[in-house]
Scaffold this motif. Structure first.
Motif, PDB file in Angstrom:
ATOM      1  N   ASP A   3       0.853  -1.186   0.000  1.00 30.22           N
ATOM      2  CA  ASP A   3       0.000   0.000   0.000  1.00 30.22           C
ATOM      3  C   ASP A   3       0.888   1.234   0.000  1.00 30.22           C
ATOM      4  OD1 ASP A   3      -2.221   1.591   0.126  1.00 30.22           O
ATOM      5  OD2 ASP A   3      -2.337   1.517   2.326  1.00 30.22           O
ATOM      6  N   LEU A   4       1.020   1.858  -1.170  1.00 31.04           N
ATOM      7  CA  LEU A   4       1.849   3.055  -1.288  1.00 31.04           C
ATOM      8  C   LEU A   4       0.944   4.258  -1.511  1.00 31.04           C
ATOM      9  CD1 LEU A   4       4.737   1.820  -3.627  1.00 31.04           C
ATOM     10  CD2 LEU A   4       4.801   2.148  -1.174  1.00 31.04           C
ATOM     11  N   GLY A   5       1.007   5.168  -0.593  1.00 30.48           N
ATOM     12  CA  GLY A   5       0.254   6.401  -0.743  1.00 30.48           C
ATOM     13  C   GLY A   5       1.147   7.492  -1.312  1.00 30.48           C
ATOM     14  N   LEU A   6       0.595   8.692  -1.443  1.00 30.12           N
ATOM     15  CA  LEU A   6       1.338   9.822  -2.005  1.00 30.12           C
ATOM     16  C   LEU A   6       2.474  10.246  -1.072  1.00 30.12           C
ATOM     17  CD1 LEU A   6       1.468  11.807  -4.350  1.00 30.12           C
ATOM     18  CD2 LEU A   6      -0.073  13.292  -3.088  1.00 30.12           C
ATOM     19  N   THR A   7       2.217  10.200   0.210  1.00 30.74           N
ATOM     20  CA  THR A   7       3.247  10.614   1.168  1.00 30.74           C
ATOM     21  C   THR A   7       4.417   9.640   1.174  1.00 30.74           C
ATOM     22  OG1 THR A   7       2.062   9.469   2.926  1.00 30.74           O
ATOM     23  CG2 THR A   7       1.623  11.827   2.664  1.00 30.74           C
ATOM     24  N   LYS A   8       4.127   8.348   1.069  1.00 31.45           N
ATOM     25  CA  LYS A   8       5.198   7.355   1.056  1.00 31.45           C
ATOM     26  C   LYS A   8       6.034   7.465  -0.207  1.00 31.45           C
ATOM     27  CE  LYS A   8       2.863   4.048   4.019  1.00 31.45           C
ATOM     28  NZ  LYS A   8       2.280   2.717   4.142  1.00 31.45           N
ATOM     29  N   ALA A  10       6.527  10.213  -1.936  1.00 34.86           N
ATOM     30  CA  ALA A  10       7.329  11.437  -1.792  1.00 34.86           C
ATOM     31  C   ALA A  10       8.539  11.173  -0.898  1.00 34.86           C
ATOM     32  CB  ALA A  10       6.473  12.558  -1.225  1.00 34.86           C
ATOM     33  N   LEU A  11       8.349  10.430   0.164  1.00 35.47           N
ATOM     34  CA  LEU A  11       9.442  10.102   1.079  1.00 35.47           C
ATOM     35  C   LEU A  11      10.502   9.252   0.373  1.00 35.47           C
ATOM     36  CD1 LEU A  11      10.536  10.267   3.986  1.00 35.47           C
ATOM     37  CD2 LEU A  11       9.308   8.133   4.434  1.00 35.47           C
ATOM     38  N   ILE A  12      10.051   8.255  -0.431  1.00 33.11           N
ATOM     39  CA  ILE A  12      10.992   7.415  -1.181  1.00 33.11           C
ATOM     40  C   ILE A  12      11.765   8.268  -2.189  1.00 33.11           C
ATOM     41  CG2 ILE A  12      11.149   5.528  -2.875  1.00 33.11           C
ATOM     42  CD1 ILE A  12       8.822   4.193  -1.379  1.00 33.11           C
ATOM     43  N   VAL A  14      12.529  11.504  -1.997  1.00 30.92           N
ATOM     44  CA  VAL A  14      13.504  12.361  -1.298  1.00 30.92           C
ATOM     45  C   VAL A  14      14.709  11.536  -0.872  1.00 30.92           C
ATOM     46  CG1 VAL A  14      13.880  13.729   0.808  1.00 30.92           C
ATOM     47  CG2 VAL A  14      11.802  14.031  -0.543  1.00 30.92           C
ATOM     48  N   VAL A  15      14.502  10.345  -0.357  1.00 31.88           N
ATOM     49  CA  VAL A  15      15.614   9.492   0.069  1.00 31.88           C
ATOM     50  C   VAL A  15      16.454   9.106  -1.147  1.00 31.88           C
ATOM     51  CG1 VAL A  15      16.199   7.231   1.041  1.00 31.88           C
ATOM     52  CG2 VAL A  15      14.460   8.645   2.128  1.00 31.88           C
ATOM     53  N   ALA A  16      15.814   8.766  -2.295  1.00 24.97           N
ATOM     54  CA  ALA A  16      16.554   8.399  -3.499  1.00 24.97           C
ATOM     55  C   ALA A  16      17.355   9.583  -4.012  1.00 24.97           C
ATOM     56  CB  ALA A  16      15.581   7.906  -4.568  1.00 24.97           C
ATOM     57  N   LEU A  17      16.791  10.798  -3.924  1.00 30.85           N
ATOM     58  CA  LEU A  17      17.508  11.988  -4.378  1.00 30.85           C
ATOM     59  C   LEU A  17      18.755  12.229  -3.526  1.00 30.85           C
ATOM     60  CD1 LEU A  17      17.490  14.442  -6.272  1.00 30.85           C
ATOM     61  CD2 LEU A  17      16.130  15.638  -4.554  1.00 30.85           C
ATOM     62  N   VAL A  18      18.644  11.972  -2.248  1.00 25.84           N
ATOM     63  CA  VAL A  18      19.778  12.178  -1.357  1.00 25.84           C
ATOM     64  C   VAL A  18      20.827  11.091  -1.573  1.00 25.84           C
ATOM     65  CG1 VAL A  18      20.503  12.203   1.078  1.00 25.84           C
ATOM     66  CG2 VAL A  18      18.450  13.429   0.370  1.00 25.84           C
ATOM     67  N   VAL A  19      20.397   9.825  -1.708  1.00 29.50           N
ATOM     68  CA  VAL A  19      21.348   8.719  -1.793  1.00 29.50           C
ATOM     69  C   VAL A  19      21.988   8.659  -3.177  1.00 29.50           C
ATOM     70  CG1 VAL A  19      21.572   6.203  -1.730  1.00 29.50           C
ATOM     71  CG2 VAL A  19      20.186   7.378  -0.023  1.00 29.50           C
ATOM     72  N   ILE A  20      21.190   8.735  -4.236  1.00 25.37           N
ATOM     73  CA  ILE A  20      21.709   8.542  -5.587  1.00 25.37           C
ATOM     74  C   ILE A  20      22.316   9.837  -6.123  1.00 25.37           C
ATOM     75  CG2 ILE A  20      21.055   7.954  -7.958  1.00 25.37           C
ATOM     76  CD1 ILE A  20      18.979   6.082  -6.775  1.00 25.37           C
ATOM     77  N   GLY A  21      21.684  10.900  -5.863  1.00 27.63           N
ATOM     78  CA  GLY A  21      22.168  12.170  -6.377  1.00 27.63           C
ATOM     79  C   GLY A  21      21.293  12.655  -7.519  1.00 27.63           C
ATOM     80  N   PRO A  22      21.308  13.952  -7.750  1.00 28.95           N
ATOM     81  CA  PRO A  22      20.403  14.514  -8.760  1.00 28.95           C
ATOM     82  C   PRO A  22      20.793  14.175 -10.200  1.00 28.95           C
ATOM     83  CG  PRO A  22      21.686  16.259  -7.703  1.00 28.95           C
ATOM     84  CD  PRO A  22      22.019  14.976  -7.009  1.00 28.95           C
ATOM     85  N   GLU A  23      22.058  13.937 -10.488  1.00 26.23           N
ATOM     86  CA  GLU A  23      22.435  13.657 -11.879  1.00 26.23           C
ATOM     87  C   GLU A  23      22.123  12.219 -12.300  1.00 26.23           C
ATOM     88  OE1 GLU A  23      25.816  13.104  -9.191  1.00 26.23           O
ATOM     89  OE2 GLU A  23      24.840  14.959  -9.716  1.00 26.23           O
ATOM     90  N   LYS A  24      22.169  11.231 -11.389  1.00 31.02           N
ATOM     91  CA  LYS A  24      21.878   9.846 -11.741  1.00 31.02           C
ATOM     92  C   LYS A  24      20.427   9.446 -11.487  1.00 31.02           C
ATOM     93  CE  LYS A  24      26.517   8.169 -10.725  1.00 31.02           C
ATOM     94  NZ  LYS A  24      27.305   7.252  -9.898  1.00 31.02           N
ATOM     95  N   LEU A  25      19.663  10.287 -10.811  1.00 32.06           N
ATOM     96  CA  LEU A  25      18.280   9.943 -10.443  1.00 32.06           C
ATOM     97  C   LEU A  25      17.375   9.708 -11.657  1.00 32.06           C
ATOM     98  CD1 LEU A  25      16.350   9.500  -8.096  1.00 32.06           C
ATOM     99  CD2 LEU A  25      15.775  11.911  -8.223  1.00 32.06           C
ATOM    100  N   PRO A  26      17.416  10.517 -12.733  1.00 29.51           N
ATOM    101  CA  PRO A  26      16.522  10.228 -13.889  1.00 29.51           C
ATOM    102  C   PRO A  26      16.819   8.877 -14.544  1.00 29.51           C
ATOM    103  CG  PRO A  26      17.368  12.472 -14.038  1.00 29.51           C
ATOM    104  CD  PRO A  26      18.084  11.803 -12.898  1.00 29.51           C
ATOM    105  N   ARG A  27      18.102   8.547 -14.687  1.00 26.43           N
ATOM    106  CA  ARG A  27      18.463   7.270 -15.296  1.00 26.43           C
ATOM    107  C   ARG A  27      18.008   6.104 -14.415  1.00 26.43           C
ATOM    108  NH1 ARG A  27      24.479   6.187 -15.562  1.00 26.43           N
ATOM    109  NH2 ARG A  27      24.456   8.440 -15.676  1.00 26.43           N
ATOM    110  N   VAL A  28      18.179   6.184 -13.121  1.00 30.18           N
ATOM    111  CA  VAL A  28      17.769   5.135 -12.198  1.00 30.18           C
ATOM    112  C   VAL A  28      16.235   5.027 -12.191  1.00 30.18           C
ATOM    113  CG1 VAL A  28      17.718   4.480  -9.752  1.00 30.18           C
ATOM    114  CG2 VAL A  28      19.837   5.296 -10.775  1.00 30.18           C
ATOM    115  N   ALA A  29      15.549   6.163 -12.254  1.00 31.55           N
ATOM    116  CA  ALA A  29      14.085   6.155 -12.263  1.00 31.55           C
ATOM    117  C   ALA A  29      13.563   5.468 -13.536  1.00 31.55           C
ATOM    118  CB  ALA A  29      13.537   7.575 -12.166  1.00 31.55           C
TER     119      ALA A  29
END
Length: 163
Positions: A3-8, A10-12, A14-29
């Motif tokens: 069960d994934l809501g909008l808040t969950k 958004a939290l995932i 933000v954590v991915a942006l911090v861990v992966i970084g902004p330049e690799k995030l689109p490719r990983v997504a």
């Protein structure tokens, strides 16, 4: 399912942006989206395969039931036919033993009966009564026009020879 809501989500993110970084995030997504799509397609294929197998199994059961009932019907019909055949044979043998018919009718007897039946039926259904035909002496059958002309045509004389 998860069960994934909008808040969950958004939290995932933000954590991915911090861990992966902004330049690799689109490719990983993109890669995560394509893997998620493949997983969904695989799950849908497995579901459709399972449903097809279930339907196939149901069809096999129905086919077996139909074959069993057809065999039962065939057996009951053959049993009924054999009973009727035995009854007919026993009645035939009883008739022969009681001084009735000594042998079954032949093809000639049957043909003669059919011919007599047709003649009697014609006599019953014709337009001119039989007593009138006998009284006037007229023929009972009809001649075609060509046969009548041939009958009344003058005969040719045979050629005589000179010698």
């Amino acid at each position: 399912m998860i069960d994934l809501g909008l808040t969950k989500l958004a939290l995932i993110g933000v954590v991915a942006l911090v861990v992966i970084g902004p330049e690799k995030l689109p490719r990983v997504a993109r890669m995560a989206g394509s893997l998620f799509g493949r997983a969904q397609r695989y799950i849908n294929e497995v579901k459709s395969e399972v449903s097809r197998e279930i339907e196939l199994e149901e069809l096999r059961k129905m086919q077996k039931e139909v074959q069993d009932t057809a065999q039962e019907v065939g057996q009951s019909i053959s049993q009924g036919m054999s009973e009727v055949e035995n009854d007919i044979h026993s009645a035939w043998n009883d008739e022969r033993g009681a001084g009735g018919l000594t042998e079954p009718p032949t093809a000639e007897d049957l043909a003669l009966k059919a011919k007599n039946f047709r003649r009697k039926k014609l006599a019953r259904t014709s337009a001119v009564p039989g007593w009138y035909k006998n009284q006037t002496g007229r023929r009972a059958h009809v001649m075609s026009g060509a046969a009548r002309m041939a009958r009344h045509r003058a005969k040719r004389a045979t050629p005589t020879s000179f010698f």
